[in-house]
Design a protein around this motif. Structure first.
Motif, PDB file in Angstrom:
ATOM      1  N   THR A 106      -7.938   5.136  -2.707  1.00  0.00           N
ATOM      2  CA  THR A 106      -8.974   5.573  -1.777  1.00  0.00           C
ATOM      3  C   THR A 106      -8.576   6.909  -1.175  1.00  0.00           C
ATOM      4  O   THR A 106      -7.455   7.076  -0.680  1.00  0.00           O
ATOM      5  CB  THR A 106      -9.167   4.548  -0.637  1.00  0.00           C
ATOM      6  N   LEU A 107      -9.491   7.841  -1.229  1.00  0.00           N
ATOM      7  CA  LEU A 107      -9.298   9.165  -0.639  1.00  0.00           C
ATOM      8  C   LEU A 107     -10.151   9.270   0.612  1.00  0.00           C
ATOM      9  O   LEU A 107     -11.331   8.904   0.599  1.00  0.00           O
ATOM     10  CB  LEU A 107      -9.700  10.247  -1.652  1.00  0.00           C
ATOM     11  N   TYR A 118      -4.783   9.338   1.929  1.00  0.00           N
ATOM     12  CA  TYR A 118      -4.857   8.592   0.666  1.00  0.00           C
ATOM     13  C   TYR A 118      -4.161   7.252   0.807  1.00  0.00           C
ATOM     14  O   TYR A 118      -3.089   7.153   1.417  1.00  0.00           O
ATOM     15  CB  TYR A 118      -4.178   9.409  -0.435  1.00  0.00           C
ATOM     16  N   THR A 119      -4.772   6.217   0.243  1.00  0.00           N
ATOM     17  CA  THR A 119      -4.111   4.924   0.134  1.00  0.00           C
ATOM     18  C   THR A 119      -4.258   4.399  -1.292  1.00  0.00           C
ATOM     19  O   THR A 119      -5.245   4.700  -1.975  1.00  0.00           O
ATOM     20  CB  THR A 119      -4.693   3.883   1.110  1.00  0.00           C
ATOM     21  N   TYR A 120      -3.277   3.615  -1.702  1.00  0.00           N
ATOM     22  CA  TYR A 120      -3.303   2.999  -3.028  1.00  0.00           C
ATOM     23  C   TYR A 120      -2.845   1.561  -2.888  1.00  0.00           C
ATOM     24  O   TYR A 120      -1.696   1.293  -2.489  1.00  0.00           O
ATOM     25  CB  TYR A 120      -2.380   3.762  -3.986  1.00  0.00           C
ATOM     26  N   ASP A 121      -3.754   0.637  -3.180  1.00  0.00           N
ATOM     27  CA  ASP A 121      -3.434  -0.785  -3.130  1.00  0.00           C
ATOM     28  C   ASP A 121      -2.727  -1.153  -4.431  1.00  0.00           C
ATOM     29  O   ASP A 121      -3.325  -1.113  -5.516  1.00  0.00           O
ATOM     30  CB  ASP A 121      -4.717  -1.603  -2.946  1.00  0.00           C
ATOM     31  N   ILE A 122      -1.457  -1.502  -4.330  1.00  0.00           N
ATOM     32  CA  ILE A 122      -0.649  -1.743  -5.525  1.00  0.00           C
ATOM     33  C   ILE A 122      -1.157  -2.939  -6.326  1.00  0.00           C
ATOM     34  O   ILE A 122      -1.205  -2.888  -7.565  1.00  0.00           O
ATOM     35  CB  ILE A 122       0.833  -1.921  -5.124  1.00  0.00           C
ATOM     36  N   VAL A 132       0.832  -1.206   0.000  1.00  0.00           N
ATOM     37  CA  VAL A 132       0.000   0.000   0.000  1.00  0.00           C
ATOM     38  C   VAL A 132       0.866   1.255   0.000  1.00  0.00           C
ATOM     39  O   VAL A 132       1.838   1.357   0.755  1.00  0.00           O
ATOM     40  CB  VAL A 132      -0.915   0.015   1.255  1.00  0.00           C
ATOM     41  N   LEU A 133       0.509   2.193  -0.868  1.00  0.00           N
ATOM     42  CA  LEU A 133       1.069   3.544  -0.783  1.00  0.00           C
ATOM     43  C   LEU A 133       0.201   4.351   0.169  1.00  0.00           C
ATOM     44  O   LEU A 133      -1.039   4.274   0.105  1.00  0.00           O
ATOM     45  CB  LEU A 133       1.090   4.229  -2.150  1.00  0.00           C
ATOM     46  N   TYR A 134       0.839   5.137   1.016  1.00  0.00           N
ATOM     47  CA  TYR A 134       0.089   5.922   1.998  1.00  0.00           C
ATOM     48  C   TYR A 134       0.604   7.362   2.004  1.00  0.00           C
ATOM     49  O   TYR A 134       1.807   7.604   2.136  1.00  0.00           O
ATOM     50  CB  TYR A 134       0.248   5.319   3.391  1.00  0.00           C
TER      51      TYR A 134
END
Length: 458
Positions: free
Chosen positions: A84-85, A74-78, A35-37
């Motif tokens: 998701t904001l 913010y998260t981004y599931d790689i 996850v990017l955070y």
């Protein structure tokens, strides 16, 4: 090619940016997953006051969201490429003072995001991360209440590097934003030309620039304007902007509006009374030639260090013709005597920051000609870079050269004395590098005849 306005009717391409960032990270580490955070900038209160400090969104967060809302996450599931904001929920007490905030539904339609939740759900969302997963965040940009307990690996360096490097090459939407910022800033620069002859103080011209910027859609300035009259133009980042104009030859205006977090950075130098003195015009013509030649050297893969060196060569040739410099051109270049008159780098990357990321400067460089060069090496297609040569007559900088025999032999003090009142001349445009050349995004007038016509109202 679609027009700037047509492009900007679409959404800021946040998901494409996220994919690019992950691609960069995987080149560095093929095992990147998880996850990017990121966190947006927080609302801060003015010290000893109940008012909010001016807000400026974190650029790392904006690059992956296009969201200017304070206090967001913010998260981004790689693996799934799901973004998701998390935006602040409705607080009834706050609505009384500030009105209704953006709803989750409105945010989903506005931003290039897959899902929108409220900030109350950030930790719960992170807790559902896959077993043995990794989280990628930025050091000192994670709130105390956020927990990464479910993650086996936590990295606080690679994500920042990836975003900074990806920001160098702009996509169509980002270029449109910079064009828009330039178009607004051109209106504001033109307004200052119209007012300079009748103005009595620098602050009137700063006010004129800011008013036109705001009126045309650039609510924020990209940086603190430099409105430098007379010899103050020899101060590279002059900030006073409140000195009288009477008796001064020229005005150096370095100012740019910001549109949706993207900057313009434009400098023009012009005569306050509507007509350049002969000394001022001679220096202006040298700087204009420096800019013209250097801009025409730009294309993908061009070495910025080489272009910067060319600017110095042209400056030396011009100052030799005027008699300010004397001696052999190559000797002057080798001793770096021209740095006394052109002490800064030729330009920098431009984007969400005025001095944008990815330039890899070396401020420890022993060579004074390259020490302040903010971009080193080849420039890629899609990058936006400023080309801003200048020649300055700053006593504080030049006088030590006059006391140094190595440099003094190449400077004609008697001729130099005629030029102190010129102050400084800088001309700056924002250039998009292309595969085979360049596109100048700046349309603010710099032709002497045209500038003088506007100043004189003719």
């Amino acid at each position: 090619m679609a027009s700037t306005e047509a492009i900007l009717k679409g959404k800021y391409p946040a998901k494409a940016h996220a994919k690019r960032v992950v691609e960069y990270m995987r080149k560095k580490n093929p095992d990147v997953g998880g996850v990017l955070y990121l966190e947006g900038q927080k609302t801060h209160m003015i010290e000893d006051n109940d008012g909010e400090a001016p807000f400026r969104q974190r650029r790392y967060f904006y690059y992956l969201t296009g969201c200017e809302l304070p206090d967001s996450y913010y998260t981004y599931d790689i693996a799934t490429e799901k973004s998701t904001l998390f935006i602040p929920p409705i607080e009834p007490d706050s609505v009384i003072w500030s009105g209704l905030p953006l709803s989750e539904e409105e945010a989903l339609s506005l931003y290039d995001i897959d899902e929108v939740q409220t900030t109350k759900e950030v930790n719960a969302s992170l807790a559902h991360a896959r077993a043995s997963s990794s989280v990628w965040a930025i050091a000192n940009q994670v709130s105390d209440h956020i927990t990464f307990l479910e993650f086996n690996k936590k990295d606080f360096t690679l994500l920042k590097e990836a975003i900074e490097e990806c920001r160098v090459v702009k996509d169509e939407y980002e270029i449109a934003l910079i064009k828009k910022a330039n178009a607004i800033s051109t209106i504001a620069h033109t307004e200052v030309l119209k007012k300079v002859k009748s103005a009595t103080n620098e602050r009137e011209l700063e006010a004129a620039f800011i008013e036109r910027s705001i009126a045309n859609g650039a609510r924020e300035q990209a940086y603190h304007s430099i409105v430098a009259s007379g010899t103050a133009a020899a101060t590279l980042h002059y900030v006073k902007n409140n000195e009288p104009l009477s008796g001064k030859l020229n005005l150096l205006l370095d100012a740019g509006g910001e549109f949706n977090c993207y900057a313009a950075d434009i400098t023009r130098t012009f005569p306050i009374n509507g007509k350049f003195s002969s000394e001022s015009r001679a220096i202006y013509d040298i700087v204009l030639q420096m800019q013209y030649v250097c801009t025409n050297m730009l294309k993908a893969g061009a070495i910025w260090d080489t272009i910067h060196l060319t600017a110095h060569e042209i400056a030396i040739e011009g100052l030799l013709k005027l008699g300010i410099l004397q001696g052999d051109k190559e000797d002057i270049l080798k001793t770096r005597t021209s740095v006394a008159f052109f002490p800064h780098g030729l330009g920098h990357y431009l984007g969400m920051d005025t001095h944008d990321t990815g330039g890899h400067p070396n401020y420890e460089d022993k060579d004074s000609m390259f020490r302040y060069l903010r971009v080193r090496g080849p420039v890629p297609a899609g990058s936006v870079i400023t080309v801003e040569p200048g020649i300055y007559f700053c006593r504080f900088i030049i006088e030590p050269y006059l006391r140094d025999p190595v440099h003094a032999q190449y400077i004609n003090f008697e001729v130099l004395n005629k030029y102190w009142e010129v102050g400084g001349v800088r001309i700056e445009d924002n250039i998009l590098v292309t595969a085979s050349g360049y596109e100048n995004l700046t349309t603010a007038v710099k032709d002497v005849v045209e500038m003088e016509k506007i100043i004189n109202g003719s």
